[in-house]
Design a protein around this motif. Structure first.
Motif, mmCIF file in Angstrom:
data_model
loop_
_atom_site.group_PDB
_atom_site.id
_atom_site.type_symbol
_atom_site.label_atom_id
_atom_site.label_comp_id
_atom_site.label_asym_id
_atom_site.label_seq_id
_atom_site.Cartn_x
_atom_site.Cartn_y
_atom_site.Cartn_z
ATOM 1 N N THR A 132 4.507 6.401 -10.798
ATOM 2 C CA THR A 132 3.868 7.361 -9.917
ATOM 3 C C THR A 132 4.794 7.693 -8.765
ATOM 4 O O THR A 132 5.891 7.126 -8.649
ATOM 5 N N HIS A 133 4.375 8.616 -7.926
ATOM 6 C CA HIS A 133 5.109 8.974 -6.712
ATOM 7 C C HIS A 133 4.192 8.725 -5.523
ATOM 8 O O HIS A 133 3.023 8.370 -5.693
ATOM 9 N N ASP A 134 4.713 8.910 -4.317
ATOM 10 C CA ASP A 134 3.930 8.594 -3.122
ATOM 11 C C ASP A 134 3.649 9.839 -2.289
ATOM 12 O O ASP A 134 3.398 9.746 -1.089
ATOM 13 N N THR A 135 3.690 11.003 -2.926
ATOM 14 C CA THR A 135 3.510 12.266 -2.206
ATOM 15 C C THR A 135 2.158 12.331 -1.498
ATOM 16 O O THR A 135 2.042 12.893 -0.411
ATOM 17 N N SER A 136 1.150 11.754 -2.106
ATOM 18 C CA SER A 136 -0.186 11.772 -1.516
ATOM 19 C C SER A 136 -0.332 10.756 -0.394
ATOM 20 O O SER A 136 -1.267 10.836 0.398
ATOM 21 N N GLY A 137 0.561 9.781 -0.325
ATOM 22 C CA GLY A 137 0.430 8.688 0.624
ATOM 23 C C GLY A 137 -0.373 7.526 0.070
ATOM 24 O O GLY A 137 -0.500 6.486 0.715
ATOM 25 N N ASN A 138 -0.898 7.681 -1.147
ATOM 26 C CA ASN A 138 -1.729 6.643 -1.760
ATOM 27 C C ASN A 138 -1.005 5.853 -2.849
ATOM 28 O O ASN A 138 -1.638 5.072 -3.575
ATOM 29 N N GLY A 139 0.303 6.039 -2.969
ATOM 30 C CA GLY A 139 1.035 5.395 -4.057
ATOM 31 C C GLY A 139 0.931 3.884 -4.056
ATOM 32 O O GLY A 139 0.764 3.255 -5.107
ATOM 33 N N GLY A 140 1.042 3.273 -2.878
ATOM 34 C CA GLY A 140 0.943 1.820 -2.793
ATOM 35 C C GLY A 140 -0.410 1.315 -3.241
ATOM 36 O O GLY A 140 -0.514 0.308 -3.970
ATOM 37 N N LEU A 144 9.623 17.646 4.158
ATOM 38 C CA LEU A 144 8.383 16.878 4.080
ATOM 39 C C LEU A 144 8.545 15.571 4.852
ATOM 40 O O LEU A 144 9.434 14.771 4.558
ATOM 41 N N LYS A 145 7.708 15.348 5.839
ATOM 42 C CA LYS A 145 7.828 14.184 6.711
ATOM 43 C C LYS A 145 6.697 13.184 6.537
ATOM 44 O O LYS A 145 6.755 12.079 7.064
ATOM 45 N N ALA A 146 5.654 13.560 5.833
ATOM 46 C CA ALA A 146 4.514 12.670 5.664
ATOM 47 C C ALA A 146 3.817 12.978 4.352
ATOM 48 O O ALA A 146 3.933 14.084 3.805
ATOM 49 N N GLY A 147 3.068 11.992 3.855
ATOM 50 C CA GLY A 147 2.283 12.225 2.664
ATOM 51 C C GLY A 147 1.189 13.242 2.941
ATOM 52 O O GLY A 147 0.798 13.470 4.089
ATOM 53 N N THR A 148 0.713 13.872 1.883
ATOM 54 C CA THR A 148 -0.307 14.901 2.065
ATOM 55 C C THR A 148 -1.356 14.847 0.962
ATOM 56 O O THR A 148 -1.020 14.818 -0.230
ATOM 57 N N ALA A 149 -2.628 14.855 1.370
ATOM 58 C CA ALA A 149 -3.717 14.856 0.401
ATOM 59 C C ALA A 149 -3.838 16.196 -0.304
ATOM 60 O O ALA A 149 -4.533 16.303 -1.318
ATOM 61 N N GLU A 150 -3.138 17.228 0.199
ATOM 62 C CA GLU A 150 -3.195 18.541 -0.446
ATOM 63 C C GLU A 150 -2.611 18.519 -1.844
ATOM 64 O O GLU A 150 -2.876 19.424 -2.641
ATOM 65 N N ILE A 151 -1.828 17.494 -2.144
ATOM 66 C CA ILE A 151 -1.249 17.397 -3.483
ATOM 67 C C ILE A 151 -2.354 17.336 -4.534
ATOM 68 O O ILE A 151 -2.213 17.835 -5.652
ATOM 69 N N TYR A 152 -3.507 16.749 -4.169
ATOM 70 C CA TYR A 152 -4.621 16.665 -5.109
ATOM 71 C C TYR A 152 -5.237 18.039 -5.378
ATOM 72 O O TYR A 152 -5.855 18.262 -6.420
ATOM 73 N N LYS A 153 -5.057 18.951 -4.446
ATOM 74 C CA LYS A 153 -5.619 20.292 -4.594
ATOM 75 C C LYS A 153 -4.698 21.215 -5.370
ATOM 76 O O LYS A 153 -5.130 21.948 -6.264
ATOM 77 N N TYR A 154 -3.411 21.178 -5.034
ATOM 78 C CA TYR A 154 -2.476 22.136 -5.633
ATOM 79 C C TYR A 154 -1.707 21.576 -6.825
ATOM 80 O O TYR A 154 -1.184 22.338 -7.632
#
Length: 330
Positions: A206-214, A286-296
């Motif tokens: 997986t990746h950590d783009t959402s900030g939830n990877g861990g 990109l400086k921080a994870g984003t929950a928008e990844i789940y939308k787009y």
């Protein structure tokens, strides 16, 4: 599996890391990473970028790292019938490439098709078996198995796909979550189901783009996942993989403890923290994870790879227009 030398640097800095910077840390990786399942260090975009931008020979990179790290399985990403290119190649080309890669030191071939088309993976899987290497057959994850209103990519879809890949001779089933869409609770549900339905090991990417990877890795671990992908802390997060050092530390004194040397791993992470700034021009904004990844649902690497490739063709003046279009789409 440590992805620092391949997908982590591909996702963060458009695959621009030079072999020299990998070679310098290779002995430490061999020593302190001895308990890793594998080292993902080849394939994907590393092949064409080495030729087009770094003016390096990717085969020499493989030989160099194989010699310096003889005790860890070497892993590559293979795009099924596309091999390491961007079009479908004749079967004999795919087979010859796999034979050369196997002879040069690749032990684990993660074979995938972007549409999960098993026929597009079949020749590659068959040839990896012929070479006596490990076939890691891959399912690309999309959608959300927790959302009952989205039935195309359901839990059943992935279970059925995994069964088909196992029947086709996969030694390991990989879940390739390239867009960071696999939510923590979904990971637990998916891994549990796969462990109940197939008999081969399950490897989560997986990746950590959402900030939830861990959190996704933790829930997968609790569900019984066999292998996970991570990158050394200083090369982790954002469009890269979740942090390896932090994952190892979080699992200490639990039934899923890795037994890896935390202090040794930190020395490697410290090295990468000194190397990463060299490639800052290739990193995205990109400086921080984003929950928008789940939308787009757009893979993070598409954006981070875009800017340097546009610049390489002398089209820097066009990048702002492309960037604004990308932002509008998102």
């Amino acid at each position: 599996t440590d992805t620092t030398m391949r997908d982590a640097q591909q996702s963060l800095m458009a695959t621009r890391m030079r072999t020299l910077d990998m070679e310098r840390i290779a002995p430490a990786v061999a020593a302190y990473g001895k308990d890793l399942f594998s080292l993902e260090m080849w394939g994907g975009a590393t092949f064409d970028v080495a030729y087009r931008f770094l003016k390096e020979n990717p085969w020499e990179r493989l030989a160099t790292l194989r010699e310096s790290i003889p005790n860890i399985l070497m892993q590559m990403l293979l795009r099924g019938a596309n091999a390491v290119g961007y079009k479908s190649y004749p079967d004999n080309v795919v087979r010859k490439f796999i034979k050369e890669a196997a002879d040069a030191g690749i032990d684990v071939f993660r074979v995938f098709d972007s549409l999960n088309w098993i026929d597009g993976m079949a020749v590659a899987m068959d040839e990896v078996q012929n070479q006596g290497k490990i076939v890691e057959a891959t399912m690309c994850y999309t959608g959300d198995i927790l959302d009952d209103t989205r039935d195309k990519y359901s839990l059943k879809y992935y279970v059925d796909k995994a069964k088909a890949l196992e029947k086709h001779g996969a030694h390991i089933i990989a879940i390739k979550d390239m867009s960071s869409l696999l939510k923590p609770m979904a990971a637990h549900k998916l891994i549990k189901a796969l462990k109940n339905e197939v008999s081969v090991p399950i490897h989560l990417h997986t990746h950590d783009t959402s900030g939830n990877g861990g959190a996704t890795l933790m829930m997968a671990a609790m569900a019984g996942v066999d292998i996970v992908d991570a990158a050394f802390d200083s090369m982790a997060g954002l469009t890269s993989q979740p942090p390896l050092n932090s994952t190892v530390a979080a699992l200490e004194h639990t039934e899923r403890a890795t037994g890896m040397d935390i202090d040794g791993l930190q020395q490697i992470s410290t090295y990468w923290s000194g190397i990463r700034p060299i490639y800052s021009d290739f990193e995205s904004e990109l400086k921080a994870g984003t929950a928008e990844i789940y939308k787009y649902e757009i893979p993070g690497g598409q954006y981070s790879n875009l800017r340097p490739q546009v610049a390489s063709f002398g089209l820097e003046h066009k990048f702002q227009d492309v960037k604004e279009m990308y932002v509008k789409v998102n």
